[in-house]
Design an enzyme around this catalytic site. Structure first.
Site, PDB file in Angstrom:
ATOM      1  CE  LYS A   1       0.035   0.844   4.720  1.00 36.66           C
ATOM      2  NZ  LYS A   1      -0.461   1.109   6.010  1.00 36.66           N
ATOM      3  CB  THR A   2       4.030   2.273   1.626  1.00 36.34           C
ATOM      4  OG1 THR A   2       3.546   1.806   2.879  1.00 36.34           O
ATOM      5  CG2 THR A   2       4.748   3.583   1.841  1.00 36.34           C
TER       6      THR A   2
ATOM      7  CG  ASP B   1      -1.071   4.914   5.416  1.00 38.17           C
ATOM      8  OD1 ASP B   1      -1.856   3.982   5.166  1.00 38.17           O
ATOM      9  OD2 ASP B   1       0.152   4.767   5.516  1.00 38.17           O
ATOM     10  CD  GLU B   2      -1.546   2.237   9.239  1.00 40.78           C
ATOM     11  OE1 GLU B   2      -2.503   1.453   9.328  1.00 40.78           O
ATOM     12  OE2 GLU B   2      -0.355   1.870   9.143  1.00 40.78           O
TER      13      GLU B   2
ATOM     14  CD  GLN C   1      -2.558  -4.299   8.989  1.00 45.44           C
ATOM     15  OE1 GLN C   1      -1.548  -3.794   9.477  1.00 45.44           O
ATOM     16  NE2 GLN C   1      -2.693  -4.475   7.691  1.00 45.44           N
TER      17      GLN C   1
ATOM     18  NE  ARG D   1       2.906  -5.832  10.812  1.00 45.23           N
ATOM     19  CZ  ARG D   1       2.370  -5.188   9.793  1.00 45.23           C
ATOM     20  NH1 ARG D   1       2.974  -4.156   9.261  1.00 45.23           N
ATOM     21  NH2 ARG D   1       1.235  -5.595   9.268  1.00 45.23           N
TER      22      ARG D   1
END
Length: 787
Positions: free
Chosen positions: A53-54, A242-243, A294, A644
């Site tokens: 996504k980044t 984001d997030e 998340q 992660r």
DNA sequence: GAATCTGGTATTTTT
DNA sequence: TACCAGATTC
């Protein structure tokens, strides 16, 4: 949901015909491509963990800029941490050149709001130099109010009040709004309202905003002053968040305000932005990225509905799902998918990868947290010997308190590590003292800061004098600082009066210079005039030496700040300090293992990941059991931790864990059962075999039956592999070891030295123990004797 | 007003 | 265990 906005076809796009020719689109999968190229007014990218996504977000921005659809200054990108912001800026700059990317706002919600609020402070009656109160400052203020009102008799604790105020503010409910809805028959509520009112009044009087106010006040500013809002609505033509799953209501409201169209009366005649037929400017475009799996900040007011109801809130929104994972092995993803599948009220999503199965997950059950920590240290050493750099490994835990055992063992094993977050530098008393001076200088109205330094260092101004000063301030109708300058009017002893006037003079002198002076100069001048550092040095308390070093470290921090921000002034420095987060000071170049909480781990990735303390009452945490949605949120936290890992995942737990002072039996986490048994390779503690505990072995092998409570013998067995680590500081002085020496270790028993790295006080011995395996030990501090 | 002692209490996660 | 608040003593 529209699949593609109609204008995507009508606008000629030279790159669309041959995507491979565009470096910004190279190597993207179909979904990612759609996300980068979408022209929807509102776009939701549901990005599973590790789905790139980044990369999508940065390429999307880079493309808008490169193709001259927008100027950099028209872009506002919100990230979760300052570190993520810096990384995004770097990556966009890398894609299209750093000059081309100049002028974008890429920051956290809080930083962006501070920037706006400092600029517009006079609109709502504050000055540009307002103080930002962190949670500790807020609590200190609430504590005083609770005490004054004796609210503790009603069962109102400081943390309960602070939590409730924070929650209300996150819902954009201020004291007045609360007053319209509270239960007047409940004395606790009545008292709470009074505290809330006083707290708000004190903040205003101190020219200060707390963390939650930063968002709330900006929303208020935009709603109360449409012409101010219009300024930013005109400016930002594309907002990216984001997030998004971790936004709370206030942050959601802020996004809503920023993405409103501008009414014709607020559009300047000479605007260069396209207007519609009525002369209005259409809303800014909005791109949000998130993953409801998340969402781990509900405790901070994050509202998962923001993402779930995105399509309803922004009609015509496009939704793109990214499910292909480019980070982890299939084994790790299978475990993650299996765990998260137990959260029932979610949109089904299955991560997959082309990477292959990879290694099995390693499971480990230790006797104690020290045993567990030793396993982590041993594994790290093995991986490092196998060629994996330390900075590609990370150890996660649920609570900060768990770091202690880990740190002890890592130090002994000579493994370089760093702890992210935890008890931060800026939370130390001596640093807070010096910072309070700086705050008082920048913002003379800040009573909290002045109170803190009133008698620090000791100058004979005690509680009685402080109260007298506060009363005098009320009489004057001014600030505590005003009262301090007018101390003579209190008619106290000459010594106290002199001390107060002296302090007032020092502060006034410094305040006069803040527009021009360099930050390091201000700090050194203050330390000089107050003799703060001098007194610490002269103290006979041995801890004061370390404190003096910390203060010097702070001076170094200001120098570093000034170097990076030649134009930066005191207020800018204070802003930066107030908004730094745990993950922000992450330095990837350092060759160290990273230790952090599962929360801090969000957004990061490592080749090898250790999730420790996978036990009931820890993960899920005890406190979450009583909260609605608690266990589900804890499961997401575990899921975040698992995802992660790129190559190697380790899950570990201890059978007993000491908290407070006494040791308790711990049961394996319920989440462990949710992972298919064949994915985990359970390993025993070296000590287990010695105890002949076949039951233990079986339990650890595949399908844990989870009954440690009964199988654990009463009283700890005194084996060579004791489940404790002596916590006395051992200093072996200049003990030297050579290959072939026999030694005895308090925890591991006897062994033979197989290698020594000579490095003065940091000499490391490699030891083959008779029963505990091979270990690396820092000779100077390990509990060992030569035989 | 400052230094020392003692007993009680608390730890989830963080911008 | 570790820190804090309150009491006691200087």
């Amino acid at each position: 949901m529209t699949l593609l906005p109609p204008d995507a076809d009508t606008v000629p796009d030279p790159w669309q015909a041959e995507p491979a020719a565009d470096p910004l689109l190279a190597g993207l999968n179909e979904r990612q491509l759609a996300a980068v190229q979408s022209r929807a007014e509102a776009l939701l990218i549901v990005a599973g963990a590790g789905s790139g996504k980044t990369s999508v977000l940065t390429r999307r921005i880079a493309r808008l800029l490169r193709d001259r659809e927008l100027w950099p200054s028209q872009i506002l990108a919100i990230t979760f941490t300052n570190k993520a912001a810096a990384e995004m800026r770097e990556r966009v700059g890398h894609l299209i050149g750093h000059e081309a990317a100049q002028g974008m706002w890429i920051s956290t919600f809080h930083s962006a709001c501070v920037r706006i609020l400092r600029r517009e402070a006079q609109q709502f009656g504050m000055t540009q130099a307002f103080t930002i109160y962190d949670s500790a400052d807020s609590r200190a203020l609430i504590k005083r109010i609770v005490k004054e009102l004796q609210a503790d008799t009603l069962g109102l604790t400081v943390s309960a009040v602070a939590g409730k105020i924070s929650r209300l503010k996150n819902e954009l409910i201020d004291a007045d709004a609360f007053a319209r809805q509270y239960n007047q028959n409940d004395p606790t509520e009545v008292m709470f309202l009074e505290i809330f009112r006083r707290y708000t009044a004190e903040l205003t009087r101190a020219n200060a905003l707390d963390f939650d106010d930063l968002i709330g006040q900006t929303v208020y500013l935009f709603r109360a002053f449409p012409q101010v809002a219009a300024l930013y609505q005109r400016r930002f033509r594309h907002v990216l968040v984001d997030e998004y799953q971790d936004t709370n209501h206030a942050q959601y409201a802020l996004i809503r305000e920023l993405t409103r169209g501008v009414r014709p009366e607020h559009v300047p005649a000479d605007t260069r932005i396209e207007t519609d037929a009525t002369g209005a400017i259409p809303p800014a475009k909005l791109t949000v990225v998130g993953d409801s799996d998340q969402s781990i900040y509900a405790f901070r007011g994050a509202d998962i509905r923001n993402i779930v109801e995105f399509e309803r809130d922004f009609p015509g929104a496009e939704v793109i799902l990214l499910e292909q994972n480019y980070r982890s092995t299939q084994t790790i993803l299978d475990a993650a998918n299996a765990v998260i599948a137990n959260n029932f009220d979610r949109i089904a999503k299955n991560l997959f990868t082309a990477v292959g199965a990879g290694d099995k997950i390693t499971g480990f059950t230790g006797y104690s947290q020290h045993d567990e920590a030793q396993f982590v240290a041993d594994e790290i050493t093995t991986l490092h010997d196998g060629g994996m750099p330390y900075n590609q490994m990370a150890v996660f835990y649920r609570t900060n308190a768990q770091t202690r055992a880990l740190e002890e063992i890592l130090i002994r094993s000579a493994i370089p590590y760093r702890v992210l977050g935890g008890t931060k530098f800026y939370e130390r008393a001596e640093i807070k003292d010096v910072m309070a001076y700086l705050v008082a200088i920048a913002n003379p109205a800040d009573a909290l800061a002045v109170r803190r330094i009133l008698n620090t260092p000791k100058r004979g101004i005690g509680p009685a004098t402080e109260t007298a000063l506060a009363m005098h301030a009320d009489e004057l109708g001014g600030t505590l600082r005003d009262a301090l300058s007018d101390a003579a009017a209190l008619k106290l002893g000459p010594k106290v009066t002199g001390a107060m006037l002296e302090l007032a003079r020092i502060l006034d002198e410094a305040s006069a210079t803040i527009e021009t002076a360099l930050v390091p100069d201000i700090v050194t001048a203050i330390l000089e005039k107050t003799k703060y550092l001098e007194l610490l040095r002269a103290s006979r308390d041995p801890q004061d030496e370390a404190r003096a070093e910390n203060v010097e470290e702070l001076v170094a921090v200001t120098r570093e700040f000034q170097k990076n921000n030649p134009e930066g002034r005191l207020v800018d420095f204070l802003t930066e300090v107030a908004l730094v987060a745990a993950a922000d000071d992450l330095d990837d170049s350092s060759g160290t293992v990273s230790l952090m909480t599962l929360h801090t781990a969000k957004g990061l990735e490592y080749d090898a990941v250790f999730i420790t303390g996978v036990e009931e009452n820890l993960l899920p945490h005890q406190m979450s059991a009583s909260e609605p949605g608690g266990p589900a949120e804890e499961r997401r936290l575990f899921y975040v931790g698992i995802t992660r890992a790129r190559k190697k995942l380790h899950l570990s737990l201890a059978m007993t864990r000491s908290t407070f002072g006494d040791t308790q039996v711990a049961a394996p986490s319920r989440y462990l059962q949710e992972i298919p048994a064949e994915l985990i390779d359970w390993r025993d503690s070296p000590g287990m075999g010695m105890r002949g505990g076949s039951g233990q072995r079986q339990l650890g092998s595949s399908k844990p039956s989870f009954s440690y409570g009964t199988s654990l013998p009463p009283g700890k067995p005194k084996t060579e592999w004791a489940n404790r680590v002596t916590n006395t500081v051992r200093d072996n002085g200049d003990l030297t070891l050579e290959v072939g020496d026999r030694i005895r270790h308090d925890d591991f028993g006897e062994g033979r030295v197989t290698g020594v790295t000579q490095n003065g006080a940091k000499s490391i011995a490699e030891v083959q123990f008779d029963s505990a395996g091979r270990k690396r030990l820092l000779i100077k501090i390990s509990p060992i004797v030569k035989l």
